[in-house]
Design an enzyme around this catalytic site. Structure first.
Site, short mmCIF file in Angstrom:
data_model
loop_
_atom_site.label_atom_id
_atom_site.label_comp_id
_atom_site.label_asym_id
_atom_site.label_seq_id
_atom_site.Cartn_x
_atom_site.Cartn_y
_atom_site.Cartn_z
N HIS A 34 -17.14 90.09 -23.58
CA HIS A 34 -15.74 90.04 -24.02
C HIS A 34 -15.54 88.87 -24.99
O HIS A 34 -16.10 87.80 -24.79
CB HIS A 34 -14.80 89.92 -22.82
N ASN A 83 -8.11 95.38 -17.72
CA ASN A 83 -8.72 94.05 -17.64
C ASN A 83 -7.61 93.04 -17.34
O ASN A 83 -6.80 92.74 -18.20
CB ASN A 83 -9.41 93.75 -18.98
N PHE A 84 -7.60 92.55 -16.10
CA PHE A 84 -6.52 91.63 -15.68
C PHE A 84 -6.67 90.24 -16.29
O PHE A 84 -5.73 89.46 -16.27
CB PHE A 84 -6.50 91.48 -14.16
N LYS A 85 -7.89 89.90 -16.76
CA LYS A 85 -8.17 88.53 -17.23
C LYS A 85 -7.78 87.55 -16.12
O LYS A 85 -8.00 87.85 -14.96
CB LYS A 85 -7.43 88.28 -18.55
N GLY A 102 -4.35 90.88 -27.48
CA GLY A 102 -3.24 90.06 -27.01
C GLY A 102 -2.23 89.69 -28.08
O GLY A 102 -1.36 88.84 -27.87
N GLU A 132 -13.34 96.02 -29.56
CA GLU A 132 -12.07 95.29 -29.46
C GLU A 132 -11.99 94.26 -30.59
O GLU A 132 -12.55 93.16 -30.46
CB GLU A 132 -11.99 94.53 -28.13
N SER A 169 -4.38 95.35 -27.82
CA SER A 169 -2.96 95.71 -27.89
C SER A 169 -2.69 97.21 -27.70
O SER A 169 -1.82 97.78 -28.35
CB SER A 169 -2.33 95.21 -29.19
N GLU A 209 -13.21 86.83 -25.42
CA GLU A 209 -12.70 85.57 -24.86
C GLU A 209 -13.83 84.75 -24.23
O GLU A 209 -13.83 83.53 -24.28
CB GLU A 209 -11.58 85.86 -23.83
P1 PGA Z 1 -4.84 93.29 -24.73
O1 PGA Z 1 -6.31 92.85 -24.26
O2 PGA Z 1 -4.64 94.71 -24.32
O3 PGA Z 1 -3.90 92.34 -24.04
O4 PGA Z 1 -4.82 93.14 -26.23
C1 PGA Z 1 -7.38 93.74 -24.33
C2 PGA Z 1 -8.67 93.09 -23.86
O5 PGA Z 1 -8.93 91.91 -24.20
O6 PGA Z 1 -9.48 93.70 -23.14
#
Ligand code: PGA
Length: 232
Positions: A89, A6-8, A164, A158, A194, A91
């Site tokens: 997600h 997932n590049f975000k 993150g 998650e 992470s 976020e």
């Molecule tokens: P991360 O993000 O690996 O940077 O913790 C995972 C995600 O949000 O899909």
């Protein structure tokens, strides 16, 4: 095993192309018969891909097209033959304010259009501190309005506090949560939060963990490939 990147809000169209070329080259030289690899670039970098990598959308609106400023819909995805999407997600739930009702409408719509859906759930730290039972209750509420029997569903667990932060959940927490989810969910269940080359092997060896959804550590094709190698 499923490996999803997932590049975000990272990478450009040009750097995504370079990434996909190196990743595909790396995958072609490995035995990936039992594996699936997904990449979720930002919407400006979506593209058709002729290879084993599946490109998916991080987000889209639940309409074909229309007056939805700033959004993309089915028409924009179909241009690139994309039929895979991330929904729910954390976020998008917390920063973009997507409610469970909104998330479930999106799920329903993309399900009707036969998309492969990676549906994300995860608890905030306050809930984790209350223990497994509180976490389980919270997570099941995140399935309100979601068809857990959809055959093109992949679930991604998650924990919000692990995303993150560099601090992934402990193996025991992952094991307990995935065991709980497995009571009702027969589709693949990924862990995310992470995940990195140093912990991917341990995480993937946990029962009921069918793959990983990776943010930061997926941003370089080499690091993502290193994770795939470590996992195997
Ligand atoms: P991360 O993000 O690996 O940077 O913790 C995972 C995600 O949000 O899909």
């Amino acid at each position: 095993m499923i490996f999803a990147a997932n590049f975000k809000m990272n990478h450009t169209r040009a750097s995504t192309q370079q990434y996909l070329n190196s990743l595909q080259k790396g995958l072609d030289s490995r035995d990936m018969q039992d594996d699936e690899v997904f990449v979720f670039p930002p919407s400006t970098a979506l593209c058709s891909w002729n290879g084993s990598i599946t490109i998916g959308a991080q987000n889209a609106y639940y309409q074909i097209n229309g007056a939805y400023t700033g959004e993309i819909g089915l028409e924009q995805l179909q241009e690139f033959d994309i039929d895979t999407i991330l929904i729910g997600h954390s976020e998008r739930r917390s920063i973009l304010g997507e409610s469970q009702e909104f998330v479930s409408k999106k799920f329903q719509w993309f399900k009707e259009h036969n998309f492969r859906i990676i549906y994300c759930i995860g608890e905030p730290l306050e809930l984790r501190e209350k223990g497994d039972e509180a976490v389980a209750q919270f997570l099941w509420e995140q399935f309100n309005g979601i068809d857990i029997n959809y055959d093109r569903l992949i679930v991604a667990y998650e924990p919000v506090w692990a995303i993150g932060t560099g601090l992934s959940a402990k193996s025991e927490q992952i094991a307990n949560t995935h065991r709980e989810l497995r009571k009702k969910i027969s589709s693949p269940i990924l862990y995310g939060g992470s995940v990195k080359p140093e912990n991917v092997k341990e995480i993937l060896s946990i029962e009921n963990v069918d793959g990983v959804l990776v943010g930061s550590a997926s941003l370089k094709a080499d690091s993502f490939l290193e994770m795939i190698d470590k996992a195997k």
